[in-house]
Enzyme design. Structure first.
Site, PDB file in Angstrom:
ATOM      1  N   ARG A 132       0.798  -1.434  -0.122  1.00 40.13           N
ATOM      2  CA  ARG A 132      -0.015  -0.075   0.052  1.00 40.13           C
ATOM      3  C   ARG A 132       0.884   1.240  -0.035  1.00 40.13           C
ATOM      4  O   ARG A 132       0.443   2.333  -0.638  1.00 40.13           O
ATOM      5  CB  ARG A 132      -0.680  -0.096   1.223  1.00 40.13           C
ATOM      6  CG  ARG A 132      -1.950  -0.971   0.893  1.00 40.13           C
ATOM      7  CD  ARG A 132      -3.152  -0.966   2.151  1.00 40.13           C
ATOM      8  NE  ARG A 132      -4.192  -1.734   1.808  1.00 40.13           N
ATOM      9  CZ  ARG A 132      -5.150  -2.149   2.531  1.00 40.13           C
ATOM     10  NH1 ARG A 132      -5.229  -1.908   3.856  1.00 40.13           N
ATOM     11  NH2 ARG A 132      -6.151  -2.772   2.208  1.00 40.13           N
ATOM     12  N   LYS A 189     -22.239 -15.568   0.444  1.00 42.36           N
ATOM     13  CA  LYS A 189     -23.406 -15.268   0.921  1.00 42.36           C
ATOM     14  C   LYS A 189     -24.574 -14.379   0.256  1.00 42.36           C
ATOM     15  O   LYS A 189     -23.933 -13.147  -0.415  1.00 42.36           O
ATOM     16  CB  LYS A 189     -23.289 -14.389   2.221  1.00 42.36           C
ATOM     17  CG  LYS A 189     -23.088 -15.210   3.377  1.00 42.36           C
ATOM     18  CD  LYS A 189     -22.820 -14.254   4.497  1.00 42.36           C
ATOM     19  CE  LYS A 189     -23.556 -14.832   5.874  1.00 42.36           C
ATOM     20  NZ  LYS A 189     -23.414 -13.766   7.014  1.00 42.36           N
ATOM     21  N   GLY A 222     -11.739  -7.459  -2.098  1.00 40.32           N
ATOM     22  CA  GLY A 222     -11.838  -8.368  -1.204  1.00 40.32           C
ATOM     23  C   GLY A 222     -11.305  -9.691  -1.733  1.00 40.32           C
ATOM     24  O   GLY A 222     -10.230  -9.747  -2.239  1.00 40.32           O
ATOM     25  N   GLY A 250     -14.872  -3.316   1.079  1.00 41.05           N
ATOM     26  CA  GLY A 250     -16.014  -2.664   1.390  1.00 41.05           C
ATOM     27  C   GLY A 250     -16.331  -1.637   0.361  1.00 41.05           C
ATOM     28  O   GLY A 250     -17.525  -1.184  -0.124  1.00 41.05           O
TER      29      GLY A 250
HETATM   30  P1  AMP Z   1     -17.177 -13.388  -0.335  1.00 38.33           P
HETATM   31  O1  AMP Z   1     -16.413 -12.808   1.123  1.00 38.33           O
HETATM   32  O2  AMP Z   1     -18.630 -13.310  -0.077  1.00 38.33           O
HETATM   33  O3  AMP Z   1     -16.708 -12.873  -1.543  1.00 38.33           O
HETATM   34  O4  AMP Z   1     -16.700 -14.904  -0.128  1.00 38.33           O
HETATM   35  C1  AMP Z   1     -15.597 -15.623  -0.450  1.00 38.33           C
HETATM   36  C2  AMP Z   1     -15.826 -16.793   0.122  1.00 38.33           C
HETATM   37  O5  AMP Z   1     -16.811 -17.599  -0.433  1.00 38.33           O
HETATM   38  C3  AMP Z   1     -14.451 -17.582  -0.034  1.00 38.33           C
HETATM   39  O6  AMP Z   1     -13.917 -17.710   1.135  1.00 38.33           O
HETATM   40  C4  AMP Z   1     -14.975 -18.912  -0.457  1.00 38.33           C
HETATM   41  O7  AMP Z   1     -14.252 -20.112  -0.202  1.00 38.33           O
HETATM   42  C5  AMP Z   1     -16.569 -18.920  -0.359  1.00 38.33           C
HETATM   43  N1  AMP Z   1     -17.181 -19.763  -1.224  1.00 38.33           N
HETATM   44  C6  AMP Z   1     -17.390 -19.756  -2.494  1.00 38.33           C
HETATM   45  N2  AMP Z   1     -18.084 -20.702  -3.026  1.00 38.33           N
HETATM   46  C7  AMP Z   1     -18.503 -21.501  -2.114  1.00 38.33           C
HETATM   47  C8  AMP Z   1     -19.035 -22.628  -2.103  1.00 38.33           C
HETATM   48  N3  AMP Z   1     -19.856 -23.247  -2.984  1.00 38.33           N
HETATM   49  N4  AMP Z   1     -19.195 -23.266  -0.506  1.00 38.33           N
HETATM   50  C9  AMP Z   1     -19.098 -22.498   0.470  1.00 38.33           C
HETATM   51  N5  AMP Z   1     -18.037 -21.654   0.360  1.00 38.33           N
HETATM   52  C10 AMP Z   1     -17.888 -21.113  -0.883  1.00 38.33           C
END
Ligand code: AMP
Length: 406
Positions: A40, A211, A363, A386
């Site tokens: 950074r 999620k 992220g 974020g």
């Molecule tokens: P996010 O922070 O919402 O971008 O989520 C990222 C996380 O989602 C990563 O750590 C992935 O391992 C997890 N992830 C992606 N696909 C899956 C899945 N099919 N089942 C469980 N976790 C998942």
């Protein structure tokens, strides 16, 4: 872009307040704090060097970690950051161990053209006499006005906090004649802002991750703006369930099923969902797996998109002129479930070579493209987790709104 940038400012002899993002990891070596990763700081150098070469007097500041009590302060001092900055710039950097008061004011008055000063962690202002008052994080108007009084112009180069209204971004901007974007901020506005406001078409968005609830607003916003929205990752299984498919033990948000049904109905073929999954009998790299088309067997969970989904997503990406990607297609941290994410990363490199603007929205997807080693082959990797999410959701970011118009 319509925002003022550091190139538009008269800098010679000016006291230039610079909000940088020096929120870097620290490590302890022989009882001393050191910067563990200076990415950074390196990233901020072009803006800082420009200000110095134009004869500006740079007054730098940043937050570093979270300060919740007096005990947090000693371990989150900017001192080691100042040292690393001096090494990288190849010139002395004055470190002032204060965020306000006569020592800081004196040091600023002694600055000459082309010299640099950095003051203490702005979040020291969040705790006063042991009390968590959040003067920085809640944008105490007196603090913003005070910091503004220390300089002539303000350059904001910290995109990572642009989604928050803090004294060190919006607070200062409200009390100074000119606020300009630094080069990092300018690039984020150009790419992320450009994609959500005026994308070259076809515009394809790829949303993945764990999620639905975290990303639903992005999906809704992008469905209104993009030509196609691809949904993968763990959140795709809530959509699969909404279509009536069996999803075994896959990630599932029951309270989002109705919304998923609604989106599927409203979006028609604009929304592109996976057609197969790599299903596993446990959440582990050595799980027993098979490729499920449609229903997933009881006792199994989808941990990656399958080969047919990869082909489908590639066909949707073919010919795209703008692509925004946020969130992995599977559990990319485990080698056996990284293939879908890897394939999308590689396809993005291909469409970039063919002339598309490709943007990775911060992220986990940033971590994924770095892991894949393709980060420098894409158009833009956002630095703000974020902040980039909120930008893609179509929200107004206070830190950007506070930058002066040209
Ligand atoms: P996010 O922070 O919402 O971008 O989520 C990222 C996380 O989602 C990563 O750590 C992935 O391992 C997890 N992830 C992606 N696909 C899956 C899945 N099919 N089942 C469980 N976790 C998942």
């Amino acid at each position: 872009m319509a925002k003022l940038t550091v190139d538009d400012l008269e800098l010679k002899g000016k006291k230039v307040l610079m909000r940088v993002d020096f929120n870097v990891p620290l490590k302890e070596v022989d009882g001393q704090q050191e910067v563990a990763n200076d990415n950074r700081i390196v990233a901020a150098l072009p803006t800082i060097k420009h200000v110095l070469s134009e004869g500006g007097r740079a007054i730098l500041f940043s937050h570093l970690g979270r300060i919740k009590s007096e005990d947090d302060k000693p371990g989150l001092s900017m001192k080691p950051v100042a040292q690393r900055l001096a090494d990288l710039l190849g010139q002395p950097v004055t470190f002032v161990p204060a965020i306000e008061g006569p020592e800081l004011e004196e040091a600023i008055n002694q600055l000459e053209d082309g010299q640099v000063l950095i003051f203490e962690n702005t979040r020291y202002a969040d705790v006063v006499d042991g009390e968590q008052v959040k003067r920085e994080s809640k944008n105490d108007p007196e603090l913003g006005a005070y910091w503004a009084s220390l300089g002539d112009v303000f350059v904001n180069d910290a995109f990572g906090t642009a989604h928050r209204s803090h004294a060190s971004n919006a607070g200062i901007a409200a009390n100074i004649a000119q606020t300009a974007a630094g080069y990092l901020m300018e690039k984020e506005i150009k790419f992320l802002g450009g994609a959500v406001e005026n994308p070259e078409r076809p515009f394809v968005a790829i949303i993945g991750g764990a999620k639905v609830s975290d990303k639903i607003t992005i999906i809704q916003n992008l469905l209104a703006k993009a030509d196609k929205v691809i949904v993968g990752g763990g959140m795709a299984y809530t959509f699969a369930a909404a279509k009536g498919e069996k999803i075994g033990n896959s990630l599932f948000e029951e309270d989002k099923v109705e919304l998923a049904k609604q989106l599927i109905a409203d979006a028609g073929d604009k929304l592109v969902l996976p057609v197969d999954a790599v299903a596993a009998d446990k959440f582990a790299n050595d799980a027993d797996t098979y490729v499920a088309e449609g229903d997933i067997k009881d006792g199994y969970m989808g941990l990656d998109i399958g080969p047919k989904s990869v082909e489908l997503f590639k066909s949707v990406l073919a010919g795209a002129k703008t692509v925004v990607w946020n969130g992995p297609m599977g559990v990319f941290e485990m080698e056996n479930f990284a293939k879908g994410t890897l394939a999308i990363g590689e396809e993005l490199v291909k469409v970039t070579e063919e002339g598309a603007t490709t943007i990775v929205g911060g992220g986990d997807s940033t971590a994924a493209v770095q892991q894949l080693g393709v980060a420098d082959q894409l158009s833009h990797i956002s630095t703000g987790g974020g902040a980039s999410l909120e930008y893609l959701e179509g929200k107004t970011l206070p830190g950007i709104a506070a930058i002066s118009e040209k």
